[in-house]
Design an enzyme around this catalytic site. Structure first.
Site, PDB file in Angstrom:
ATOM      1  N   ASP A  71       0.847  -1.198   0.000  1.00 33.92           N
ATOM      2  CA  ASP A  71       0.000   0.000   0.000  1.00 33.92           C
ATOM      3  C   ASP A  71       0.884   1.251   0.000  1.00 33.92           C
ATOM      4  OD1 ASP A  71      -2.257   1.943   0.850  1.00 33.92           O
ATOM      5  OD2 ASP A  71      -3.302   0.054   0.608  1.00 33.92           O
ATOM      6  N   ASP A  72       0.331   2.362   0.361  1.00 33.20           N
ATOM      7  CA  ASP A  72       1.020   3.656   0.294  1.00 33.20           C
ATOM      8  C   ASP A  72       2.324   3.615   1.113  1.00 33.20           C
ATOM      9  OD1 ASP A  72       1.551   6.294  -0.278  1.00 33.20           O
ATOM     10  OD2 ASP A  72      -0.317   7.085   0.538  1.00 33.20           O
TER      11      ASP A  72
ATOM     12  N   LYS B 222      -3.631  -1.028  -6.958  1.00 35.97           N
ATOM     13  CA  LYS B 222      -4.634  -0.254  -6.220  1.00 35.97           C
ATOM     14  C   LYS B 222      -4.394   1.206  -6.584  1.00 35.97           C
ATOM     15  CE  LYS B 222      -5.948   1.130  -1.496  1.00 35.97           C
ATOM     16  NZ  LYS B 222      -5.869   0.801  -0.061  1.00 35.97           N
TER      17      LYS B 222
ATOM     18  N   ASP C 293      -5.442   4.800  -5.931  1.00 40.68           N
ATOM     19  CA  ASP C 293      -6.142   5.675  -4.991  1.00 40.68           C
ATOM     20  C   ASP C 293      -6.469   7.012  -5.666  1.00 40.68           C
ATOM     21  OD1 ASP C 293      -7.266   6.396  -2.586  1.00 40.68           O
ATOM     22  OD2 ASP C 293      -5.518   5.870  -1.373  1.00 40.68           O
TER      23      ASP C 293
ATOM     24  N   SER D 250     -10.120   3.295  -6.508  1.00 38.20           N
ATOM     25  CA  SER D 250     -10.720   3.958  -5.345  1.00 38.20           C
ATOM     26  C   SER D 250     -11.650   5.092  -5.768  1.00 38.20           C
ATOM     27  CB  SER D 250      -9.623   4.510  -4.432  1.00 38.20           C
ATOM     28  OG  SER D 250      -8.809   3.472  -3.955  1.00 38.20           O
TER      29      SER D 250
ATOM     30  N   ARG E 125     -13.299   0.569  -4.352  1.00 36.70           N
ATOM     31  CA  ARG E 125     -13.633   0.989  -2.998  1.00 36.70           C
ATOM     32  C   ARG E 125     -14.770   2.003  -3.077  1.00 36.70           C
ATOM     33  NH1 ARG E 125     -10.074   1.565   0.903  1.00 36.70           N
ATOM     34  NH2 ARG E 125     -11.834   2.720   1.768  1.00 36.70           N
TER      35      ARG E 125
ATOM     36  N   ASP F 118     -12.285   4.307   4.432  1.00 41.61           N
ATOM     37  CA  ASP F 118     -11.332   3.311   4.939  1.00 41.61           C
ATOM     38  C   ASP F 118     -11.847   2.645   6.208  1.00 41.61           C
ATOM     39  OD1 ASP F 118      -9.644   4.204   2.976  1.00 41.61           O
ATOM     40  OD2 ASP F 118      -8.065   4.890   4.331  1.00 41.61           O
TER      41      ASP F 118
END
Ligand SMILES: *[C@@H]1O[C@H](CO)[C@@H](O)[C@H](O)[C@H]1NC(C)=O
Ligand SMILES: *[C@@H]1O[C@H](CO)[C@@H](O)[C@H](O)[C@H]1NC(C)=O
Ligand SMILES: *[C@@H]1O[C@H](CO)[C@@H](O)[C@H](O)[C@H]1NC(C)=O
Length: 412
Positions: A78-79, A155, A157, A189, A214, A218
């Site tokens: 992830d980030d 992913k 975002d 997202s 998404r 979160d």
């Protein structure tokens, strides 16, 4: 009635899905965000910081502790993986201290173990944590980079971009990923940043360009957060439920089972409801220190089979507020179905009485498998009265099949 409803749901499924052949059932795996966030303090917290070492640890656990065998195959970065700037050629690069061997080596390591690697980027000037983002002009370069690195999932975002940039950027990334020739699961997202519902969100379009998305905020490490997500998803089910299907999934966010916020009952509830929602089963926990109770819930074969049902029809809430009991239903292949009875009570185990006909099941005899108790309940007719005991903030989950299809059903 049940058959009619099933048929209606099938007909309601839009026919188009992103044509990359991926995510025909909800993706399963592990992602760092909820548990490890943006911990980059490797000097003081080397075991838990976002680094090559953390992902290697989790990769090993996924394989050695039986997760991969059950379908948990994506290890997702992830980030906070990247350096604070791009390299001299304008390409994203990992933090050289925390990822000393680079992403291709990590991908190779992960692939050798039989897993797949996911990575994170952000449609915008910066990621949510402030690392270099992917602007419209950089989309092709980044897609190409990820493909060269042998990444299997992205992913994408949406922090630090506006509605117009997102409107252009999310479809553009889909095209750019496709153009690389490498099959890469595309997790968007986008809807979160547009409020999650039509008319701001076009779920037909999303289904054509993304494999999962998404819809909502979160998840955090608490039961409140799980309930908030569950409430939003089921209040919105008339929009969300038809949007989902093979290759195109709603994503209510990570499984937090095994962390600190959920009791055992609540952990079962999250697992059961994520299975009803045909949600991606992406854990965010510490696989190195997971309790055996948490592991048993996350590795429950019957719940996983329900989640991974090949028809890929998302379930719905069908009853609400009967003594603060809610009932959820999902049609499955081979004429089977799943029911979840959730107690929102806070007093004591609640004895709930019903019949399958009250839940709109058609005439017949059924067998129910209680997936958490590992018990069989025979229901000789749809009118047979049953009583189940549902614990506070817990669930009872049944895998139900008509008796004539007994041999078709896997045994757990
Ligand atoms: C790209 O899109 C085409 C047409 O939709 C599809 O047939 C092909 O499999 C896709 N390739 C990849 C790598 O996603
Ligand atoms: C949603 O997207 C689809 C597919 O791209 C398109 O055909 C449709 O017109 C869009 N709907 C709205 C309301 O914009
Ligand atoms: C059963 O079907 C009836 C008639 O369509 C409907 O009004 C009712 O809400 C349904 N009940 C459940 C539990 O689905």
């Amino acid at each position: 009635m049940l058959l009619k409803l099933t048929l209606l749901l099938l007909l309601a499924l839009p026919t188009l899905a992103l044509d990359n052949g991926l995510a025909r059932t909800p993706p399963m795996g592990w992602m760092s965000w909820e548990r490890f966030r943006c911990n980059i303090d490797c000097r003081n917290d080397p075991k838990n910081c976002i680094s090559e070492a953390l992902y290697k640890d989790m990769a090993e656990r996924l394989v050695e502790d039986g997760w991969l065998k059950l379908g948990y195959e994506y290890l997702i970065i992830d980030d906070c993986w990247s350096f604070t700037s791009r390299d001299s050629r304008g390409r994203l690069m990992p933090d050289p201290v925390r990822f000393p061997n680079g992403i291709p080596k990590l991908a190779h390591y992960v692939h050798q173990l039989g897993l797949k690697l996911g990575i994170y980027a952000d449609m915008g000037t910066h990621t949510c944590a402030g690392y270099p983002g992917t602007t419209l002009e950089q989309i092709q370069t980044d897609a190409q980079t990820f493909a060269e690195w042998q990444v299997d999932m992205l992913k994408f975002d949406g922090c630090n971009s506006n509605a117009e940039e997102q409107q252009q950027g999310y479809p553009l990334m889909s095209k750019a990923l496709n153009a690389t020739g490498r099959p890469i699961v595309y997790a968007c997202s986008w809807p979160v940043y547009r409020g999650g519902l039509p008319p701001s969100v076009n779920y037909t379009l999303l289904g054509e360009i993304c494999n999962l998305w998404r819809n909502y905020y979160d998840i955090e490490d608490s039961w409140d957060s799980v309930l908030n997500i569950v409430d939003w998803f089921f209040q919105s089910q008339d929009y969300l439920q038809p949007a989902s299907g093979p290759g195109r999934w709603n994503d209510p966010d990570m499984l937090i089972i095994g962390n600190f916020g959920l009791s055992l009952e609540q952990s079962k509830a999250q697992m059961a409801l994520w299975a009803i929602m045909a949600a991606p089963l992406i854990m965010s926990n510490d696989l190195r220190t997971l309790s055996s109770e948490a592991r048993n819930i996350l590795q429950n074969k019957a719940v996983i089979a329900i989640n991974q049902d090949p028809l890929g029809i998302q379930g719905r809430r069908i009853l609400k507020d009967e003594g603060h009991i809610e009932v959820f239903w999902r049609p499955l292949s081979k004429s089977a179905s799943a029911l979840v009875f959730l107690s929102r009570r806070t007093d004591m185990p609640y004895r709930y009485h019903s019949t399958l006909s009250l839940l709109n099941y058609t005439t017949g005899s059924y067998t129910a498998y209680d997936v958490f108790k590992d018990e069989i309940v025979f229901l000789p007719s749809e009118k047979t009265h049953f009583t189940i005991t549902i614990n506070p903030s817990g669930v009872v989950m049944w895998y139900i099949y008509p008796d004539e299809s007994w041999e078709n059903i896997e045994e757990f």
